[in-house]
Design a protein around this motif. Sequence first.
Motif, PDB file in Angstrom:
ATOM      1  N   ALA A  27      -3.867   1.200  -5.738  1.00  0.00           N
ATOM      2  CA  ALA A  27      -3.001   0.029  -5.636  1.00  0.00           C
ATOM      3  C   ALA A  27      -1.616   0.417  -5.125  1.00  0.00           C
ATOM      4  CB  ALA A  27      -2.887  -0.652  -7.000  1.00  0.00           C
ATOM      5  N   ALA A  28      -1.083   1.526  -5.617  1.00  0.00           N
ATOM      6  CA  ALA A  28       0.228   1.975  -5.159  1.00  0.00           C
ATOM      7  C   ALA A  28       0.185   2.349  -3.681  1.00  0.00           C
ATOM      8  CB  ALA A  28       0.692   3.168  -5.994  1.00  0.00           C
ATOM      9  N   GLY A  29      -0.875   3.010  -3.260  1.00  0.00           N
ATOM     10  CA  GLY A  29      -1.011   3.381  -1.854  1.00  0.00           C
ATOM     11  C   GLY A  29      -1.114   2.174  -0.944  1.00  0.00           C
ATOM     12  N   ARG A  30      -1.904   1.187  -1.358  1.00  0.00           N
ATOM     13  CA  ARG A  30      -2.029  -0.035  -0.544  1.00  0.00           C
ATOM     14  C   ARG A  30      -0.715  -0.811  -0.488  1.00  0.00           C
ATOM     15  NH1 ARG A  30      -6.871   0.136  -3.201  1.00  0.00           N
ATOM     16  NH2 ARG A  30      -6.174  -1.328  -4.803  1.00  0.00           N
ATOM     17  N   ARG A  31      -0.022  -0.892  -1.608  1.00  0.00           N
ATOM     18  CA  ARG A  31       1.253  -1.606  -1.647  1.00  0.00           C
ATOM     19  C   ARG A  31       2.288  -0.907  -0.772  1.00  0.00           C
ATOM     20  NH1 ARG A  31       2.535  -1.467  -7.081  1.00  0.00           N
ATOM     21  NH2 ARG A  31       0.868  -2.951  -7.386  1.00  0.00           N
ATOM     22  N   LEU A  32       2.329   0.407  -0.844  1.00  0.00           N
ATOM     23  CA  LEU A  32       3.264   1.179  -0.036  1.00  0.00           C
ATOM     24  C   LEU A  32       2.940   1.031   1.448  1.00  0.00           C
ATOM     25  CD1 LEU A  32       5.634   3.171  -0.193  1.00  0.00           C
ATOM     26  CD2 LEU A  32       3.951   5.001  -0.301  1.00  0.00           C
ATOM     27  N   GLU A  33       1.661   1.060   1.778  1.00  0.00           N
ATOM     28  CA  GLU A  33       1.273   0.917   3.180  1.00  0.00           C
ATOM     29  C   GLU A  33       1.572  -0.486   3.702  1.00  0.00           C
ATOM     30  OE1 GLU A  33      -2.696   1.449   5.925  1.00  0.00           O
ATOM     31  OE2 GLU A  33      -2.513   2.589   4.072  1.00  0.00           O
ATOM     32  N   ALA A  34       1.427  -1.492   2.850  1.00  0.00           N
ATOM     33  CA  ALA A  34       1.723  -2.857   3.273  1.00  0.00           C
ATOM     34  C   ALA A  34       3.213  -3.049   3.535  1.00  0.00           C
ATOM     35  CB  ALA A  34       1.248  -3.851   2.213  1.00  0.00           C
ATOM     36  N   SER A  35       4.052  -2.390   2.750  1.00  0.00           N
ATOM     37  CA  SER A  35       5.486  -2.594   2.915  1.00  0.00           C
ATOM     38  C   SER A  35       6.112  -1.685   3.972  1.00  0.00           C
ATOM     39  CB  SER A  35       6.203  -2.396   1.579  1.00  0.00           C
ATOM     40  OG  SER A  35       6.134  -1.054   1.175  1.00  0.00           O
ATOM     41  N   ARG A  36       5.627  -0.454   4.108  1.00  0.00           N
ATOM     42  CA  ARG A  36       6.262   0.502   5.021  1.00  0.00           C
ATOM     43  C   ARG A  36       5.375   0.950   6.170  1.00  0.00           C
ATOM     44  NH1 ARG A  36       9.835   4.591   1.400  1.00  0.00           N
ATOM     45  NH2 ARG A  36      10.873   3.002   0.165  1.00  0.00           N
ATOM     46  N   GLY A  37       4.132   0.534   6.170  1.00  0.00           N
ATOM     47  CA  GLY A  37       3.214   0.981   7.208  1.00  0.00           C
ATOM     48  C   GLY A  37       2.512   2.259   6.795  1.00  0.00           C
ATOM     49  N   PRO A  38       1.524   2.664   7.570  1.00  0.00           N
ATOM     50  CA  PRO A  38       0.780   3.876   7.216  1.00  0.00           C
ATOM     51  C   PRO A  38       1.674   5.113   7.249  1.00  0.00           C
ATOM     52  CG  PRO A  38      -0.200   2.761   9.116  1.00  0.00           C
ATOM     53  CD  PRO A  38       1.040   2.034   8.772  1.00  0.00           C
ATOM     54  N   GLY A  39       1.450   5.980   6.301  1.00  0.00           N
ATOM     55  CA  GLY A  39       2.229   7.217   6.242  1.00  0.00           C
ATOM     56  C   GLY A  39       1.508   8.251   5.415  1.00  0.00           C
ATOM     57  N   ALA A  40       2.100   9.404   5.297  1.00  0.00           N
ATOM     58  CA  ALA A  40       1.468  10.505   4.576  1.00  0.00           C
ATOM     59  C   ALA A  40       1.335  10.205   3.082  1.00  0.00           C
ATOM     60  CB  ALA A  40       2.270  11.781   4.780  1.00  0.00           C
ATOM     61  N   SER A  42       1.263   7.151   1.466  1.00  0.00           N
ATOM     62  CA  SER A  42       0.283   6.103   1.187  1.00  0.00           C
ATOM     63  C   SER A  42      -1.133   6.599   1.446  1.00  0.00           C
ATOM     64  CB  SER A  42       0.568   4.847   2.010  1.00  0.00           C
ATOM     65  OG  SER A  42       0.445   5.104   3.389  1.00  0.00           O
ATOM     66  N   SER A  43      -1.294   7.391   2.481  1.00  0.00           N
ATOM     67  CA  SER A  43      -2.604   7.961   2.781  1.00  0.00           C
ATOM     68  C   SER A  43      -3.044   8.922   1.671  1.00  0.00           C
ATOM     69  CB  SER A  43      -2.542   8.699   4.116  1.00  0.00           C
ATOM     70  OG  SER A  43      -3.741   9.360   4.380  1.00  0.00           O
ATOM     71  N   GLY A  44      -2.135   9.735   1.206  1.00  0.00           N
ATOM     72  CA  GLY A  44      -2.449  10.669   0.124  1.00  0.00           C
ATOM     73  C   GLY A  44      -2.825   9.960  -1.164  1.00  0.00           C
ATOM     74  N   LEU A  45      -2.119   8.887  -1.490  1.00  0.00           N
ATOM     75  CA  LEU A  45      -2.449   8.123  -2.689  1.00  0.00           C
ATOM     76  C   LEU A  45      -3.837   7.502  -2.585  1.00  0.00           C
ATOM     77  CD1 LEU A  45       0.958   6.372  -3.409  1.00  0.00           C
ATOM     78  CD2 LEU A  45      -0.189   8.042  -4.859  1.00  0.00           C
ATOM     79  N   GLN A  46      -4.158   6.969  -1.422  1.00  0.00           N
ATOM     80  CA  GLN A  46      -5.470   6.354  -1.254  1.00  0.00           C
ATOM     81  C   GLN A  46      -6.583   7.393  -1.269  1.00  0.00           C
ATOM     82  OE1 GLN A  46      -5.325   3.738   2.119  1.00  0.00           O
ATOM     83  NE2 GLN A  46      -3.716   2.489   1.207  1.00  0.00           N
ATOM     84  N   LYS A  47      -6.346   8.554  -0.689  1.00  0.00           N
ATOM     85  CA  LYS A  47      -7.347   9.627  -0.733  1.00  0.00           C
ATOM     86  C   LYS A  47      -7.550  10.107  -2.165  1.00  0.00           C
ATOM     87  CE  LYS A  47      -6.684  11.377   3.926  1.00  0.00           C
ATOM     88  NZ  LYS A  47      -6.178  12.470   4.749  1.00  0.00           N
ATOM     89  N   GLY A  48      -6.472  10.240  -2.903  1.00  0.00           N
ATOM     90  CA  GLY A  48      -6.583  10.629  -4.313  1.00  0.00           C
ATOM     91  C   GLY A  48      -7.348   9.609  -5.126  1.00  0.00           C
ATOM     92  N   SER A  49      -7.122   8.341  -4.819  1.00  0.00           N
ATOM     93  CA  SER A  49      -7.850   7.280  -5.501  1.00  0.00           C
ATOM     94  C   SER A  49      -9.344   7.378  -5.230  1.00  0.00           C
ATOM     95  CB  SER A  49      -7.320   5.923  -5.035  1.00  0.00           C
ATOM     96  OG  SER A  49      -8.124   4.883  -5.526  1.00  0.00           O
TER      97      SER A  49
END
Length: 64
Positions: A27-40, A42-49
């Motif tokens: 959820a944190a990765g998706r929220r971060l990606e929605a607000s700031r765009g794809p990045g290292a 947000s990608s790392g949080l989603q991979k960890g999830s």
Amino acid sequence: MPVVITLIRRYLVARLALPLAGRAMGAAGRRLEASRGPGAVSSGLQKGSRLLSRRARRADDERG
């Protein structure tokens, strides 16, 4: 008796804490990606999830 407590603690972590942590990271990765765009980050949080959810599913499959 300490061995039993250790086993129960490990079971609870694997059964409850890991899936909750995985959902929170996703959820944190998706929220971060929605607000700031794809990045290292947000990608790392989603991979960890995904890793945690995969590990939790594998633990469920091994138990039965």
